[in-house]
Enzyme design. Sequence first.
Site, PDB file in Angstrom:
ATOM      1  N   LYS A   1       2.723  -2.752   6.188  1.00  0.00           N
ATOM      2  CA  LYS A   1       2.879  -2.629   4.746  1.00  0.00           C
ATOM      3  C   LYS A   1       4.299  -2.187   4.369  1.00  0.00           C
ATOM      4  O   LYS A   1       4.813  -2.555   3.301  1.00  0.00           O
ATOM      5  CB  LYS A   1       1.840  -1.668   4.182  1.00  0.00           C
TER       6      LYS A   1
ATOM      7  N   TYR B   1      -0.982  -0.684  10.623  1.00  0.00           N
ATOM      8  CA  TYR B   1      -1.222  -1.175   9.269  1.00  0.00           C
ATOM      9  C   TYR B   1      -0.125  -0.647   8.347  1.00  0.00           C
ATOM     10  O   TYR B   1       0.444  -1.388   7.538  1.00  0.00           O
ATOM     11  CB  TYR B   1      -2.595  -0.713   8.779  1.00  0.00           C
TER      12      TYR B   1
ATOM     13  N   SER C   1       0.855  -1.183   0.000  1.00  0.00           N
ATOM     14  CA  SER C   1       0.000   0.000   0.000  1.00  0.00           C
ATOM     15  C   SER C   1       0.890   1.232   0.000  1.00  0.00           C
ATOM     16  O   SER C   1       2.042   1.178   0.466  1.00  0.00           O
ATOM     17  CB  SER C   1      -0.899   0.004   1.243  1.00  0.00           C
TER      18      SER C   1
END
Length: 254
Positions: free
Chosen positions: A163, A159, A146
């Site tokens: 990533k 998160y 991402s």
Amino acid sequence: MIKSQFNLKNKACVVTGASKGIGASIARGLAEFGAKVVISSRKQEAVDALATAFVADGLEAVGIACHMGNAQQIEQLVAQTVDKYGRIDVIINNAATNPVFAPMEQIEDSVFDKIMQVNVKGPLLLCKNALPYLKKEGGSIINISSVEGLKPSFGLSLYSVSKAALISLTQNMAKEWGKYGIRANVICPGLIQTKFSAALWKNEALLKQLEGQLPLNRMGQPDEMAGLALFLASDASTYCTGGVFVADGGQMLV
């Protein structure tokens, strides 16, 4: 010659998190170019439903349930894929989780463990288990990270960390496994209209604000990730490894 490079005929491709969203679009794109696709996600009924739809359209696919936080299920995913197709040529690690939207200091240790287990350790275990088969033909690993792994936003703290770790993991795979003819690359989508990002795009005011910051002035669609995955899965990208491919509508320019 160039057209034939995108031909995936007889290649077995495993796509995790493939029952919907980006994973489903990538799976269909690969199948439309001749791949034998393993559609994997947590629930068997969900992957069976999509595989049935693919077969009805004349595509080759099978559904195999797997929770990417469960090492035993990951082993079974590899074993069942080999039982079905006799090979593994491409792995697309798309499955991910983000159970919280909060600053780091408010996140429990157990949540950190869950995020890292699914988003980082799961892809590593899947690729390690599939390594003997990827070596045979010089396979391709495509990890879906991402832009959060490159430029973190407020509220997506761990998160984003996971990533970023996935990007580094991909580059280590490229460096260590290149001697086997295995390529490893990572795709970093921006804001894509999926169930995973619904909290952002269902808020009309927030969406308008976010889209207004993007050079392309809109969020992306899952199908817009499929072409890039096809390129990286196919012989059109045989000299690409360790690459970080951003598809974000220009978000990294903001």
